[in-house]
Scaffold this motif. Structure first.
Motif, mmCIF file in Angstrom:
data_model
loop_
_atom_site.group_PDB
_atom_site.id
_atom_site.type_symbol
_atom_site.label_atom_id
_atom_site.label_comp_id
_atom_site.label_asym_id
_atom_site.label_seq_id
_atom_site.Cartn_x
_atom_site.Cartn_y
_atom_site.Cartn_z
ATOM 1 N N TYR A 123 44.438 26.246 57.996
ATOM 2 C CA TYR A 123 44.763 27.481 57.364
ATOM 3 C C TYR A 123 45.962 27.344 56.498
ATOM 4 O O TYR A 123 46.483 26.095 56.363
ATOM 5 C CB TYR A 123 44.766 28.650 58.453
ATOM 6 C CG TYR A 123 46.075 28.849 59.160
ATOM 7 C CD1 TYR A 123 47.034 29.569 58.914
ATOM 8 C CD2 TYR A 123 46.230 27.826 60.293
ATOM 9 C CE1 TYR A 123 48.476 29.812 59.542
ATOM 10 C CE2 TYR A 123 47.358 27.941 60.908
ATOM 11 C CZ TYR A 123 48.320 28.786 60.706
ATOM 12 O OH TYR A 123 49.412 28.949 61.468
ATOM 13 N N SER A 125 49.796 29.056 54.899
ATOM 14 C CA SER A 125 50.875 30.189 54.661
ATOM 15 C C SER A 125 50.901 30.441 53.223
ATOM 16 O O SER A 125 50.972 29.689 52.351
ATOM 17 C CB SER A 125 52.195 29.569 55.154
ATOM 18 O OG SER A 125 53.215 30.306 54.879
ATOM 19 N N SER A 155 53.006 29.844 60.431
ATOM 20 C CA SER A 155 52.677 30.225 59.008
ATOM 21 C C SER A 155 53.898 31.220 58.437
ATOM 22 O O SER A 155 54.075 31.345 57.223
ATOM 23 C CB SER A 155 51.365 30.581 58.651
ATOM 24 O OG SER A 155 51.051 31.886 59.458
ATOM 25 N N HIS A 185 53.555 39.703 61.255
ATOM 26 C CA HIS A 185 52.830 39.458 59.784
ATOM 27 C C HIS A 185 52.723 40.834 58.988
ATOM 28 O O HIS A 185 53.005 40.958 57.972
ATOM 29 C CB HIS A 185 51.651 38.612 60.244
ATOM 30 C CG HIS A 185 51.881 37.093 60.205
ATOM 31 N ND1 HIS A 185 51.884 36.191 59.334
ATOM 32 C CD2 HIS A 185 52.244 36.555 61.361
ATOM 33 C CE1 HIS A 185 52.208 35.077 59.980
ATOM 34 N NE2 HIS A 185 52.192 35.168 61.295
ATOM 35 N N TRP A 203 49.650 34.408 56.885
ATOM 36 C CA TRP A 203 48.634 33.434 57.328
ATOM 37 C C TRP A 203 47.248 34.057 56.719
ATOM 38 O O TRP A 203 47.007 35.027 56.871
ATOM 39 C CB TRP A 203 48.416 32.944 58.630
ATOM 40 C CG TRP A 203 47.927 34.044 59.442
ATOM 41 C CD1 TRP A 203 48.430 35.129 60.007
ATOM 42 C CD2 TRP A 203 46.371 33.840 60.244
ATOM 43 N NE1 TRP A 203 47.548 35.706 60.892
ATOM 44 C CE2 TRP A 203 46.291 35.007 61.022
ATOM 45 C CE3 TRP A 203 45.421 32.958 59.862
ATOM 46 C CZ2 TRP A 203 44.980 35.022 61.475
ATOM 47 C CZ3 TRP A 203 44.278 33.181 60.626
ATOM 48 C CH2 TRP A 203 44.096 34.229 61.363
ATOM 49 N N GLY A 217 42.473 36.242 58.716
ATOM 50 C CA GLY A 217 43.866 36.066 58.435
ATOM 51 C C GLY A 217 44.555 37.682 58.708
ATOM 52 O O GLY A 217 43.700 38.397 58.603
#
Length: 309
Positions: A123, A125, A155, A185, A203, A217
């Motif tokens: 995946y 960032s 990330s 996040h 992410w 994400g």
């Protein structure tokens, strides 16, 4: 990176679930009467518990012991819970696994990771700003404020801080006006939306419809819950591909228990697809077995970062 095929995934899941099919009452249940699952911080606790309630019930039925969920306020809480023997199982980011390994190489074992809808095991960032901010490139960020997610996030801190320092040719403190941590996040995105920071990092799978926050994400999770409209933000930077984080289990647990967990979870996407999607922040193809070697690049990056500090 070579992409596993759907056929190979199905074959692997079939082989791994044979142990679960043969499960019988065992002495290990007397030693492990409760199977405790750590949930990483970074979003509302009630949302985490709701999304993972199906996993709790699913594993209780297949393991024959009580399963309990333990949400932590940050990544370090889950990491320390595993190191202290207070949790049996958790999903981690690659950096979180690296952090545990560097403290105690024998503490946990990675079992499997998540495969994206394109068959990849990685995946990205990404750095995002408000769409109407006038900050359209990484060059526009000079002297501006940046929100990282969590110091133990791959990330949300490790990879962007490492790659941006290389790209910008020096320490981030000399380029950005200020950097800080949003507390997770989700919280970092909210901080940018509220004007507390000019940009943040989070992410994303990097595949699928960007208007939906991609296939999975943090952005996709926030879009699905009505917390974010992708038209309000823009992505101005993307990292290199990052290894998807592992689900880990404590190394000192009985092998039969490890096999039962692995077998049960490798069947989740076919046994309860809605539950699989709920605990994986969006759409993905399935789970894929991995081992320690898969995370050595991130371990080396974290070792170097800790040495530099």
């Amino acid at each position: 990176m070579m992409k596993p095929t759907i056929a190979a995934l199905a074959l692997g899941a079939t082989a791994l679930t044979s142990t679960a099919a043969l499960a019988q009452d065992a002495d290990w249940r007397e030693d492990v009467p409760v199977f405790r699952i750590g949930l990483l911080g970074g979003e509302n606790e009630a949302d985490r518990l709701r999304d993972h309630a199906c996993q709790e019930a699913y594993l209780e039925e297949r393991l024959g012991v009580d399963v309990e969920l333990f949400p932590a306020s940050d990544y370090a809480g889950v990491m320390q819970g595993l190191l202290a023997g207070q949790l049996e199982f958790a999903g981690l980011g690659s950096s979180g696994y690296a952090g545990i390994y560097l403290q105690d190489p024998e503490a946990v074992e990675p079992l499997y990771t998540t495969m994206q809808i394109d068959g990849s095991l990685g995946y990205y960032s990404v750095m995002y700003t408000l769409a109407d901010s006038g900050i359209d490139t990484i060059e526009d960020m000079e002297g501006r404020t940046l929100a990282f997610a969590d110091p133990n996030s791959t990330s949300g801190y490790l990879v962007p801080s490492f790659e941006l320092a290389e790209q910008l040719g020096g320490p981030l403190e000399g380029y950005f006006g200020e950097t800080g941590f949003g507390g997770g996040h989700e919280q970092a995105v909210v901080a940018v939306l509220n004007g507390q920071y000019d940009a943040g990092v989070t992410w994303t799978s990097g595949v699928g419809d960007i208007n939906q926050g991609y296939s999975r994400g943090n952005l996709r999770s926030m879009v699905d819950r009505g917390m974010l409209d992708m038209s309000d933000i823009q992505i101005i930077w993307q990292s290199n591909l990052i290894t998807n984080g592992p689900r880990v289990i404590r190394s000192d647990l009985p092998q039969e228990l490890k096999d039962l967990v692995m077998g049960a979870m490798m069947q989740l996407q076919t046994e309860d697809r809605a539950c699989f999607d709920a605990i994986n922040d969006g759409e993905s193809m399935g789970y894929w077995p991995i081992n320690h070697e898969f995370y050595e690049p991130i371990i080396n990056m974290r070792r170097a970062a800790e040495g530099a500090r």
